[in-house]
Design a protein around this motif. Structure first.
Motif, PDB file in Angstrom:
ATOM      1  N   THR B  39       0.838  -1.199   0.000  1.00  0.00           N
ATOM      2  CA  THR B  39       0.000   0.000   0.000  1.00  0.00           C
ATOM      3  C   THR B  39       0.874   1.251   0.000  1.00  0.00           C
ATOM      4  N   LEU B  40       1.878   1.232   0.848  1.00  0.00           N
ATOM      5  CA  LEU B  40       2.776   2.378   0.935  1.00  0.00           C
ATOM      6  C   LEU B  40       3.435   2.644  -0.422  1.00  0.00           C
ATOM      7  N   HIS B  41       3.799   1.556  -1.081  1.00  0.00           N
ATOM      8  CA  HIS B  41       4.419   1.668  -2.405  1.00  0.00           C
ATOM      9  C   HIS B  41       3.474   2.382  -3.368  1.00  0.00           C
ATOM     10  N   GLY B  42       2.191   1.994  -3.313  1.00  0.00           N
ATOM     11  CA  GLY B  42       1.196   2.615  -4.178  1.00  0.00           C
ATOM     12  C   GLY B  42       0.996   4.084  -3.855  1.00  0.00           C
ATOM     13  N   ILE B  43       0.866   4.375  -2.548  1.00  0.00           N
ATOM     14  CA  ILE B  43       0.667   5.767  -2.128  1.00  0.00           C
ATOM     15  C   ILE B  43       1.848   6.620  -2.570  1.00  0.00           C
ATOM     16  N   HIS B  44       3.045   6.041  -2.420  1.00  0.00           N
ATOM     17  CA  HIS B  44       4.247   6.783  -2.792  1.00  0.00           C
ATOM     18  C   HIS B  44       4.240   7.095  -4.284  1.00  0.00           C
ATOM     19  N   ALA B  45       3.807   6.126  -5.065  1.00  0.00           N
ATOM     20  CA  ALA B  45       3.749   6.344  -6.512  1.00  0.00           C
ATOM     21  C   ALA B  45       2.784   7.476  -6.845  1.00  0.00           C
ATOM     22  N   ILE B  46       1.651   7.530  -6.097  1.00  0.00           N
ATOM     23  CA  ILE B  46       0.669   8.600  -6.346  1.00  0.00           C
ATOM     24  C   ILE B  46       1.254   9.949  -5.934  1.00  0.00           C
ATOM     25  N   THR B  47       1.846   9.999  -4.735  1.00  0.00           N
ATOM     26  CA  THR B  47       2.344  11.283  -4.244  1.00  0.00           C
ATOM     27  C   THR B  47       3.442  11.829  -5.142  1.00  0.00           C
ATOM     28  N   SER B  48       4.177  10.927  -5.792  1.00  0.00           N
ATOM     29  CA  SER B  48       5.263  11.433  -6.621  1.00  0.00           C
ATOM     30  C   SER B  48       4.742  12.044  -7.922  1.00  0.00           C
ATOM     31  N   ARG B  49       3.409  11.853  -8.195  1.00  0.00           N
ATOM     32  CA  ARG B  49       2.841  12.452  -9.404  1.00  0.00           C
ATOM     33  C   ARG B  49       1.933  13.634  -9.077  1.00  0.00           C
ATOM     34  N   LEU B  50       1.833  13.976  -7.807  1.00  0.00           N
ATOM     35  CA  LEU B  50       0.889  15.025  -7.398  1.00  0.00           C
ATOM     36  C   LEU B  50       1.396  16.427  -7.666  1.00  0.00           C
ATOM     37  N   PRO B  52       2.266  19.873  -8.935  1.00  0.00           N
ATOM     38  CA  PRO B  52       1.796  20.593 -10.119  1.00  0.00           C
ATOM     39  C   PRO B  52       2.949  21.081 -10.998  1.00  0.00           C
ATOM     40  N   VAL B  53       4.140  21.214 -10.410  1.00  0.00           N
ATOM     41  CA  VAL B  53       5.274  21.701 -11.212  1.00  0.00           C
ATOM     42  C   VAL B  53       6.339  20.615 -11.305  1.00  0.00           C
ATOM     43  N   GLY B  54       6.453  20.017 -12.428  1.00  0.00           N
ATOM     44  CA  GLY B  54       7.516  19.051 -12.671  1.00  0.00           C
ATOM     45  C   GLY B  54       7.426  17.819 -11.818  1.00  0.00           C
ATOM     46  N   SER B  55       8.511  17.059 -11.787  1.00  0.00           N
ATOM     47  CA  SER B  55       8.491  15.803 -11.060  1.00  0.00           C
ATOM     48  C   SER B  55       8.741  16.038  -9.578  1.00  0.00           C
ATOM     49  N   SER B  56       8.355  15.075  -8.781  1.00  0.00           N
ATOM     50  CA  SER B  56       8.491  15.202  -7.338  1.00  0.00           C
ATOM     51  C   SER B  56       9.129  13.948  -6.783  1.00  0.00           C
ATOM     52  N   SER B  57       9.745  14.086  -5.617  1.00  0.00           N
ATOM     53  CA  SER B  57      10.385  12.918  -5.002  1.00  0.00           C
ATOM     54  C   SER B  57       9.352  11.994  -4.366  1.00  0.00           C
ATOM     55  N   GLY B  58       8.122  12.449  -4.237  1.00  0.00           N
ATOM     56  CA  GLY B  58       7.108  11.652  -3.558  1.00  0.00           C
ATOM     57  C   GLY B  58       7.143  11.898  -2.064  1.00  0.00           C
ATOM     58  N   ALA B  59       6.259  11.222  -1.351  1.00  0.00           N
ATOM     59  CA  ALA B  59       6.144  11.430   0.091  1.00  0.00           C
ATOM     60  C   ALA B  59       7.462  11.111   0.778  1.00  0.00           C
ATOM     61  N   GLN B  60       7.832  11.941   1.737  1.00  0.00           N
ATOM     62  CA  GLN B  60       9.054  11.672   2.496  1.00  0.00           C
ATOM     63  C   GLN B  60       8.746  11.324   3.944  1.00  0.00           C
ATOM     64  N   VAL B  61       7.715  11.963   4.506  1.00  0.00           N
ATOM     65  CA  VAL B  61       7.358  11.675   5.890  1.00  0.00           C
ATOM     66  C   VAL B  61       5.844  11.584   6.033  1.00  0.00           C
ATOM     67  N   PHE B  62       5.382  10.550   6.719  1.00  0.00           N
ATOM     68  CA  PHE B  62       4.000  10.494   7.179  1.00  0.00           C
ATOM     69  C   PHE B  62       4.045  10.685   8.682  1.00  0.00           C
ATOM     70  N   GLU B  63       3.248  11.614   9.199  1.00  0.00           N
ATOM     71  CA  GLU B  63       3.337  11.852  10.624  1.00  0.00           C
ATOM     72  C   GLU B  63       1.969  11.665  11.280  1.00  0.00           C
ATOM     73  N   SER B  64       1.976  11.047  12.450  1.00  0.00           N
ATOM     74  CA  SER B  64       0.743  10.939  13.220  1.00  0.00           C
ATOM     75  C   SER B  64       1.061  11.325  14.657  1.00  0.00           C
ATOM     76  N   GLU B  65       0.064  11.187  15.542  1.00  0.00           N
ATOM     77  CA  GLU B  65       0.307  11.569  16.937  1.00  0.00           C
ATOM     78  C   GLU B  65       1.316  10.654  17.597  1.00  0.00           C
ATOM     79  N   SER B  66       1.285   9.379  17.225  1.00  0.00           N
ATOM     80  CA  SER B  66       2.090   8.425  17.975  1.00  0.00           C
ATOM     81  C   SER B  66       3.307   7.915  17.206  1.00  0.00           C
ATOM     82  N   PHE B  67       3.345   8.149  15.912  1.00  0.00           N
ATOM     83  CA  PHE B  67       4.525   7.676  15.179  1.00  0.00           C
ATOM     84  C   PHE B  67       4.754   8.508  13.926  1.00  0.00           C
ATOM     85  N   LYS B  68       5.914   8.311  13.349  1.00  0.00           N
ATOM     86  CA  LYS B  68       6.311   9.027  12.143  1.00  0.00           C
ATOM     87  C   LYS B  68       6.920   7.998  11.209  1.00  0.00           C
TER      88      LYS B  68
END
Lengths: 261, 135
Positions: B39-50, B52-68
């Motif tokens: 799932t993370l692999h899929g999400i990362h693929a989506i975030t790297s296309r989000l 609006p300007v050129g290519s992106s490295s994709g998600a680098q950090v997911f943060e929540s209250e209890s973990f990162k």
């Protein structure tokens, strides 16, 4: 082929470094020096060289400096054989190469013994050349060149000189077998070629240092001490990759040593 | 401040290495880990296309209250994921160290098959030296 850990690479920077160096070498290759000298000479000759003699030397020096970039090292065949300082190779590149060597060999053998024998054969080819190069470096300029004729000094020179020439550091110990008079051991606490090799549990008795054993066997053979050389894992608590190179001398060698006493 | 776990995801989205260092996250079955990594692999693929300007490295950090969840993508598509407490600071350096260890002990090991689960002893040992023994 001295393998010396020159720097700890960060993988990303390492790969980029390689890419840029490849590019720079191809660009220098594509403009062949002789061709480009001709073309620029003919271009500039119209403007000044033909008419003013005084400017010609300055043009030549300018050309000379632009076609020999300062960082370009001479071709490996043109380098001085005796300069060991610049003959170091990247340890990372060697580890990748050796890893491929082991994988290639492993696909073509049945069983661990066969694999070790093949690695030994590959090392033997290196050892022959190492001996020749070492003797040339040490005795080439000497007025009265000599070679080792007794076994123990020869073993010492393998322990220090050969190891330094191949791995950039001497081996850690030499031992003589208590049980068998014809057995000697060279011990390396952390063999550089095995530094990043993790042998799976089902092949526990495999030692990739069989390659080193081949080098030692070739050097001994070349010096006139025929022997069978094998490598064995002898890990300790402190040195998990400690390896023993076991040398089993032929009878004739021992008999000759006996006579020379 | 705690490091909970480390994952290595190959370029096809398969989990090739998973290790736990400290308690604090739910106990999961190995199948759950595989699904999460995919799932993370899929999400990362989506975030790297989000972007609006050129290519992106994709998600680098997911943060929540209890973990990162810190994601490090290599040039070859392998992903290193470090799961830590939100307060943990030097995750980027730690991930670069993991990549260093990976390229030394795993990629230079002739007995490792690329894209397959990592069963290299030296990798385990060095990761333990970096993050402490498995929890």
């Amino acid at each position: 082929m001295a393998v010396v850990e020159k720097y700890v690479h960060t993988p990303s920077s390492w790969s980029f470094l390689n890419v840029t160096s490849i590019f720079s070498s191809t660009t220098t290759m594509s403009t062949h020096p002789r061709l480009s000298v001709l073309s620029t000479a003919s271009l500039s000759s119209a403007s000044e060289t033909r008419f003013s003699l005084s400017s010609a030397p300055s043009l030549n020096t300018a050309l000379g400096s632009s076609y020999k970039p300062r960082d370009q090292r001479p071709n490996i065949y043109d380098r001085n054989l005796n300069k060991t300082r610049t003959s170091e190779v990247s340890a990372s590149a060697f580890h990748f190469l050796f890893s491929e060597v082991v994988q290639y060999t492993q696909k073509r053998v049945n069983g661990i013994l066969d694999l070790e024998r093949r690695l030994n054969t590959l090392g033997y080819r290196i050892g022959m050349r190492v001996l020749e190069l070492m003797v040339w470096r040490a005795e080439g300029s000497s007025k009265a060149p000599k070679r080792e004729t007794r076994f123990l000094p020869a073993l010492m020179s393998i322990h220090t000189q050969v190891w330094k020439a191949v791995y950039g550091k001497p081996a850690d110990a030499i031992e003589k077998s208590v049980e068998n008079a014809d057995e000697y051991m060279i011990i390396d606490n952390d063999p550089p070629i095995e530094r990043y090799i993790s042998v799976p549990k089902d092949m526990k008795q495999l030692s990739c240092s069989s390659f080193t054993a081949g080098v030692v066997e070739a050097v001994l053979d070349g010096l006139g001490f025929p022997a069978r050389v094998t490598a064995h894992n002898t890990p300790t608590q402190q040195y998990p990759t400690r390896t023993t190179i076991l040398i089993k001398l032929e009878k004739s060698v021992l008999e000759r040593e006996e006579l020379m006493k | 401040m705690a490091i909970f776990g480390l994952w290595v995801i190959n370029k096809a989205g398969g989990l090739v290495y998973q290790r736990k260092f400290a308690d604090g996250l739910a106990q999961l079955s190995s199948n759950d880990y595989l699904v999460l990594a995919g799932t993370l692999h899929g999400i990362h693929a989506i975030t790297s296309r989000l972007s609006p300007v050129g290519s992106s490295s994709g998600a680098q950090v997911f943060e929540s209250e209890s973990f990162k969840m810190n994601i490090f993508l290599t040039a070859t598509g392998t992903k290193f994921v470090l799961i830590t407490s939100p307060a943990e600071m030097s995750c980027d350096q730690a991930l670069v160290r993991v990549y260093d260890i990976y390229s030394d002990t795993v990629m230079k090991n002739p007995f490792h098959t690329p894209e397959m689960p990592i069963r290299t002893e030296a990798f385990d040992t060095k990761i333990s030296a970096l993050f402490g023994p498995s929890g």
